[in-house]
Design an enzyme around this catalytic site. Structure first.
Site, PDB file in Angstrom:
ATOM      1  N   GLU A   1       0.843  -1.198   0.000  1.00 59.46           N
ATOM      2  CA  GLU A   1       0.000   0.000   0.000  1.00 59.46           C
ATOM      3  C   GLU A   1       0.876   1.244   0.000  1.00 59.46           C
ATOM      4  O   GLU A   1       2.100   1.165   0.193  1.00 59.46           O
ATOM      5  CB  GLU A   1      -0.929   0.005   1.220  1.00 59.46           C
ATOM      6  CG  GLU A   1      -1.998  -1.067   1.151  1.00 59.46           C
ATOM      7  CD  GLU A   1      -2.993  -0.976   2.286  1.00 59.46           C
ATOM      8  OE1 GLU A   1      -4.167  -0.712   2.021  1.00 59.46           O
ATOM      9  OE2 GLU A   1      -2.596  -1.164   3.443  1.00 59.46           O
TER      10      GLU A   1
ATOM     11  N   HIS B   1      -8.946   9.736   2.771  1.00 57.68           N
ATOM     12  CA  HIS B   1      -8.556   8.664   1.854  1.00 57.68           C
ATOM     13  C   HIS B   1      -8.769   9.169   0.443  1.00 57.68           C
ATOM     14  O   HIS B   1      -9.830   9.715   0.131  1.00 57.68           O
ATOM     15  CB  HIS B   1      -9.389   7.400   2.111  1.00 57.68           C
ATOM     16  CG  HIS B   1      -8.742   6.181   1.544  1.00 57.68           C
ATOM     17  ND1 HIS B   1      -8.652   5.965   0.189  1.00 57.68           N
ATOM     18  CD2 HIS B   1      -8.126   5.132   2.135  1.00 57.68           C
ATOM     19  CE1 HIS B   1      -8.010   4.823  -0.019  1.00 57.68           C
ATOM     20  NE2 HIS B   1      -7.675   4.297   1.155  1.00 57.68           N
TER      21      HIS B   1
ATOM     22  N   ARG C   1      -0.598   8.843   1.755  1.00 59.86           N
ATOM     23  CA  ARG C   1      -2.016   9.126   1.546  1.00 59.86           C
ATOM     24  C   ARG C   1      -2.341  10.614   1.499  1.00 59.86           C
ATOM     25  O   ARG C   1      -3.171  11.054   0.708  1.00 59.86           O
ATOM     26  CB  ARG C   1      -2.771   8.484   2.709  1.00 59.86           C
ATOM     27  CG  ARG C   1      -4.107   8.010   2.345  1.00 59.86           C
ATOM     28  CD  ARG C   1      -4.608   7.125   3.440  1.00 59.86           C
ATOM     29  NE  ARG C   1      -4.520   5.733   3.082  1.00 59.86           N
ATOM     30  CZ  ARG C   1      -4.941   4.757   3.865  1.00 59.86           C
ATOM     31  NH1 ARG C   1      -5.452   5.036   5.047  1.00 59.86           N
ATOM     32  NH2 ARG C   1      -4.851   3.513   3.491  1.00 59.86           N
TER      33      ARG C   1
ATOM     34  N   HIS D   1     -11.328   9.855   6.690  1.00 57.95           N
ATOM     35  CA  HIS D   1     -11.064   8.420   6.836  1.00 57.95           C
ATOM     36  C   HIS D   1     -10.522   8.036   8.208  1.00 57.95           C
ATOM     37  O   HIS D   1     -10.914   7.022   8.766  1.00 57.95           O
ATOM     38  CB  HIS D   1     -10.056   8.023   5.755  1.00 57.95           C
ATOM     39  CG  HIS D   1      -9.780   6.563   5.682  1.00 57.95           C
ATOM     40  ND1 HIS D   1     -10.756   5.629   5.431  1.00 57.95           N
ATOM     41  CD2 HIS D   1      -8.623   5.857   5.809  1.00 57.95           C
ATOM     42  CE1 HIS D   1     -10.222   4.417   5.413  1.00 57.95           C
ATOM     43  NE2 HIS D   1      -8.935   4.528   5.659  1.00 57.95           N
TER      44      HIS D   1
ATOM     45  N   ARG E   1      -1.224   8.977   9.041  1.00 58.23           N
ATOM     46  CA  ARG E   1      -1.032   7.538   9.315  1.00 58.23           C
ATOM     47  C   ARG E   1      -0.564   6.785   8.072  1.00 58.23           C
ATOM     48  O   ARG E   1      -1.080   6.977   6.979  1.00 58.23           O
ATOM     49  CB  ARG E   1      -2.358   6.943   9.788  1.00 58.23           C
ATOM     50  CG  ARG E   1      -2.345   5.446   9.931  1.00 58.23           C
ATOM     51  CD  ARG E   1      -3.699   4.959  10.374  1.00 58.23           C
ATOM     52  NE  ARG E   1      -4.705   5.134   9.364  1.00 58.23           N
ATOM     53  CZ  ARG E   1      -5.229   4.152   8.624  1.00 58.23           C
ATOM     54  NH1 ARG E   1      -4.820   2.912   8.809  1.00 58.23           N
ATOM     55  NH2 ARG E   1      -6.153   4.392   7.737  1.00 58.23           N
TER      56      ARG E   1
HETATM   57  C1  LIG Z   1     -13.553   1.671   5.071  1.00 58.22           C
HETATM   58  C2  LIG Z   1     -12.333   1.622   5.955  1.00 58.22           C
HETATM   59  C3  LIG Z   1     -11.245   0.830   5.590  1.00 58.22           C
HETATM   60  C4  LIG Z   1     -10.113   0.760   6.414  1.00 58.22           C
HETATM   61  N1  LIG Z   1      -9.072  -0.076   6.077  1.00 58.22           N
HETATM   62  C5  LIG Z   1      -8.040  -0.231   6.940  1.00 58.22           C
HETATM   63  C6  LIG Z   1      -7.017  -1.205   6.702  1.00 58.22           C
HETATM   64  O1  LIG Z   1      -7.053  -1.935   5.717  1.00 58.22           O
HETATM   65  N2  LIG Z   1      -6.007  -1.307   7.615  1.00 58.22           N
HETATM   66  C7  LIG Z   1      -5.931  -0.526   8.732  1.00 58.22           C
HETATM   67  O2  LIG Z   1      -4.995  -0.664   9.508  1.00 58.22           O
HETATM   68  N3  LIG Z   1      -6.905   0.386   8.988  1.00 58.22           N
HETATM   69  C8  LIG Z   1      -7.937   0.544   8.134  1.00 58.22           C
HETATM   70  N4  LIG Z   1      -8.930   1.448   8.416  1.00 58.22           N
HETATM   71  C9  LIG Z   1      -8.870   2.186   9.683  1.00 58.22           C
HETATM   72  C10 LIG Z   1      -9.243   1.235  10.800  1.00 58.22           C
HETATM   73  O3  LIG Z   1     -10.249   0.362  10.363  1.00 58.22           O
HETATM   74  C11 LIG Z   1      -9.724   1.968  12.034  1.00 58.22           C
HETATM   75  O4  LIG Z   1      -8.893   3.029  12.349  1.00 58.22           O
HETATM   76  C12 LIG Z   1      -9.729   1.013  13.220  1.00 58.22           C
HETATM   77  O5  LIG Z   1     -10.455  -0.139  12.870  1.00 58.22           O
HETATM   78  C13 LIG Z   1     -10.315   1.678  14.446  1.00 58.22           C
HETATM   79  O6  LIG Z   1     -10.520   0.670  15.397  1.00 58.22           O
HETATM   80  P1  LIG Z   1     -11.156   1.058  16.802  1.00 58.22           P
HETATM   81  O7  LIG Z   1     -11.325  -0.222  17.520  1.00 58.22           O
HETATM   82  O8  LIG Z   1     -10.363   2.138  17.408  1.00 58.22           O
HETATM   83  O9  LIG Z   1     -12.583   1.697  16.421  1.00 58.22           O
HETATM   84  P2  LIG Z   1     -13.837   1.033  15.674  1.00 58.22           P
HETATM   85  O10 LIG Z   1     -13.461  -0.184  14.955  1.00 58.22           O
HETATM   86  O11 LIG Z   1     -14.490   2.110  14.891  1.00 58.22           O
HETATM   87  O12 LIG Z   1     -14.796   0.601  16.866  1.00 58.22           O
HETATM   88  C14 LIG Z   1     -15.463   1.573  17.638  1.00 58.22           C
HETATM   89  C15 LIG Z   1     -16.422   0.878  18.570  1.00 58.22           C
HETATM   90  O13 LIG Z   1     -16.908   1.819  19.512  1.00 58.22           O
HETATM   91  C16 LIG Z   1     -18.329   1.738  19.574  1.00 58.22           C
HETATM   92  N5  LIG Z   1     -18.825   3.048  19.991  1.00 58.22           N
HETATM   93  C17 LIG Z   1     -18.562   4.261  19.456  1.00 58.22           C
HETATM   94  N6  LIG Z   1     -19.167   5.230  20.165  1.00 58.22           N
HETATM   95  C18 LIG Z   1     -19.839   4.614  21.164  1.00 58.22           C
HETATM   96  C19 LIG Z   1     -20.657   5.066  22.227  1.00 58.22           C
HETATM   97  N7  LIG Z   1     -20.914   6.374  22.422  1.00 58.22           N
HETATM   98  N8  LIG Z   1     -21.203   4.142  23.049  1.00 58.22           N
HETATM   99  C20 LIG Z   1     -20.952   2.805  22.893  1.00 58.22           C
HETATM  100  N9  LIG Z   1     -20.164   2.322  21.916  1.00 58.22           N
HETATM  101  C21 LIG Z   1     -19.613   3.220  21.060  1.00 58.22           C
HETATM  102  C22 LIG Z   1     -18.759   1.305  18.187  1.00 58.22           C
HETATM  103  O14 LIG Z   1     -20.045   0.724  18.224  1.00 58.22           O
HETATM  104  C23 LIG Z   1     -17.658   0.285  17.887  1.00 58.22           C
HETATM  105  O15 LIG Z   1     -17.970  -0.934  18.502  1.00 58.22           O
HETATM  106  C24 LIG Z   1     -10.063   1.529   7.602  1.00 58.22           C
HETATM  107  C25 LIG Z   1     -11.147   2.331   7.962  1.00 58.22           C
HETATM  108  C26 LIG Z   1     -12.280   2.368   7.156  1.00 58.22           C
HETATM  109  C27 LIG Z   1     -13.430   3.226   7.577  1.00 58.22           C
END
Ligand SMILES: Cc1cc2nc3c(=O)[nH]c(=O)nc-3n(C[C@H](O)[C@H](O)[C@H](O)COP(=O)(O)OP(=O)(O)OC[C@H]3O[C@@H](n4cnc5c(N)ncnc54)[C@H](O)[C@@H]3O)c2cc1C
Length: 495
Positions: A110, A226, A273, A331, A366
């Site tokens: 990537e 993105h 990016r 993103h 990032r």
């Molecule tokens: C389309 C897309 C593709 C991506 N591809 C990649 C990739 O290939 N590789 C990579 O490294 N990163 C990628 N990213 C970035 C990466 O996916 C995210 O940065 C990462 O998954 C964030 O993980 P997290 O656990 O911090 O948050 P999230 O996975 O967003 O989880 C957040 C959690 O918090 C909960 N939540 C939020 N607010 C509340 C609230 N007030 N009360 C209760 N629960 C709440 C939600 O329900 C969820 O369960 C991508 C992002 C997107 C959007």
């Protein structure tokens, strides 16, 4: 009996904390069903890990620092990349079936990466595969009690230290949990922007609450766009066309069919990016258009990029034969709740991990696929630490920090457009000031938590007068070039 720990968020970061905190009891809170509504489940490209021949963590660290414009916390970067191999092994141990061939893990490439080092699952459905495996483990783990369909509404404090949380269940009833340790793993802020790849729940509520509780913020102005979201009106998050497509040979083109990145950066289509997003943004703002030409991948699209193929087809476009229209979309948030290497915020007992947190690992921009890695590596570290450290005895809260009013839907739409215009890939002081003034003059926004959070983001962007990484100010001179501070690694030609 150890006091339970509250983990809010069931994406990759929250699930990694919860599973690693055993045997300490965990109350795991999430808005959706296990794994639903998380950005993690949407991740396509994969997890960065220096596992290929000729690669090593030092090169991964160097690419991370170059992409981050040298604004990164170097110690955390070196620790993160050193954990990549064990993070992949741990995920595999939790049941994630990464794509393999006879020589080991299949490695994609990537933007910003000098090597093939992206471990993936089910082609470009990596996030869904990871979240499904971790959520299945968490659902059967004896130490975890799941509060799904519960939204975080408030944080309780006693003498300035965390004492518990208030949740709203699906029926709107309030649920109180008393806990001396609360982990926020609530993800990013993309849903505050008109064009985003993030799920609607990535609205910044966790970040807003932490800031209202007095936690220090860091790097709020650094928001990644993105470059290749599918430019179609789908009435919600824009489908993402993973950067791994360009890693496999897809090319960005302008409306005349010329290679859009030619001559604009030494790494061309695989430039970091922020660079590619700005070029796509400029092309479109000059009245042109931007396209992703993945036709050279032909039938590999079906085997290696089934998600991208399905995204195109759903819009009546066959990416094996036709170019895909693309636009930049909000993103990833590099900034967030300021935390130390363990994930501790400045409010005792309040921790943050994953996208809601900022430990400086991503710097000003990032590096692709470092975010899932961050969620697993720092999540496991925080979980293990919380399992072993002696938490303060639970106490009843004497102060409740709540979000307060939501912005009315019409004002929220205005806010999303305002932020997309003023806090996008290219910014200037006048635009930032206009957005602040409009929020202040709109009661539905100035009195709502979304308006207050947006105001913090805009002030952070206004305060950083130089351009750095994803924060690009047209009205001030660029900061010192990254090439003056960190030498770009001399990699060979991209095969
Ligand atoms: C389309 C897309 C593709 C991506 N591809 C990649 C990739 O290939 N590789 C990579 O490294 N990163 C990628 N990213 C970035 C990466 O996916 C995210 O940065 C990462 O998954 C964030 O993980 P997290 O656990 O911090 O948050 P999230 O996975 O967003 O989880 C957040 C959690 O918090 C909960 N939540 C939020 N607010 C509340 C609230 N007030 N009360 C209760 N629960 C709440 C939600 O329900 C969820 O369960 C991508 C992002 C997107 C959007």
């Amino acid at each position: 009996m150890r006091k339970p720990l509250v983990v809010v968020g069931a994406g990759i970061a929250g699930l990694s904390v919860a599973l690693s905190a055993a045997p300490r009891p965990v109350w795991l809170v999430s808005r959706g069903r296990p794994g639903e509504a998380s950005a993690s489940a949407l991740a396509q490209g994969g997890v960065a890990a220096a596992l290929g021949e000729g690669d090593d963590p030092a090169q991964h660290a160097q690419d991370t620092l170059v992409a981050g414009a040298g604004h990164n916390d170097e110690e955390n970067v070196h620790w993160l990349v050193s954990q990549a191999a064990s993070a992949i092994a741990w995920l595999a141990g939790q049941g994630v079936c990464f794509d393999r061939d006879a020589s080991g893990y299949c490695l994609g490439r990537e933007g910003g990466h000098g090597r093939h080092r992206i471990v993936h699952a089910r082609g470009d459905a990596t996030g869904a595969a990871i979240v499904a495996a971790l959520a299945a483990r968490a659902e059967t783990a004896a130490h975890i009690t799941w509060f799904d369909a519960h939204a975080l509404q408030g944080i309780g404090l006693r003498a300035g230290r965390v004492a518990g949380v208030r949740l709203a269940d699906a029926a709107g009833e309030t649920v109180g949990l008393q806990a001396a340790d609360v982990v926020l793993a609530t993800g990013g802020i993309g849903a505050l922007f008109a064009a985003t790849t993030n799920p609607p729940g990535a609205d910044g509520a966790g970040l807003a609450l932490a800031l209202e509780a007095g936690a220090q913020a860091r790097d709020l102005e650094f928001i990644q766009f993105h470059p290749t979201a599918l430019a179609v009106d789908v009435g919600g998050p824009l489908p993402l066309l993973t950067e791994a497509l360009r890693g496999a040979g897809a090319v960005l083109r302008d409306g005349d069919g010329h290679a859009l990145m030619a001559g604009r950066h030494p790494l061309g289509d695989l430039a970091p990016r922020d660079v590619v997003a700005r070029e796509v943004w400029r092309e479109r703002h000059a009245g042109g258009s931007a396209w992703l030409d993945a036709t050279a991948l032909g039938d590999r699209l079906a085997s290696d990029f089934p998600t991208a193929l399905a995204i195109g087809r759903a819009q009546g476009i066959d990416p094996r034969r036709q170019w895909l229209p693309v636009a930049p979309a909000a993103h990833f948030h590099m900034g967030g709740v300021s935390v130390d290497a363990l994930g501790r915020s400045t409010v005792p007992g309040l921790h943050a991990v994953g996208e809601v947190a900022c430990n400086g690992v991503h710097g000003a921009n990032r590096l692709a696929s470092n975010s899932l890695l961050e969620g697993v590596a720092f999540g496991r570290r925080l979980g293990a630490w919380l399992a072993s450290h002696a938490s303060a005895p639970g106490a009843t809260a004497d102060e409740w920090i709540t979000l307060g009013d939501d912005a009315p839907p019409c004002d929220l739409r205005t806010l999303r457009c305002l932020l997309a215009q003023s806090l996008g890939p290219v910014r200037d002081g006048d635009g930032l000031r206009r957005a602040l003034a409009e929020i202040a003059a709109t009661p539905g926004l100035s009195q709502a938590w979304q308006g207050r959070l947006a105001t913090r983001l805009l002030h952070a962007a206004l305060a950083r007068r130089d351009s750095l990484g994803a924060h690009w100010r047209e009205d001030t001179p660029a900061g010192p070039s990254i090439h003056q501070r960190i030498a770009t690694p001399a990699y060979g030609e991209i095969p």
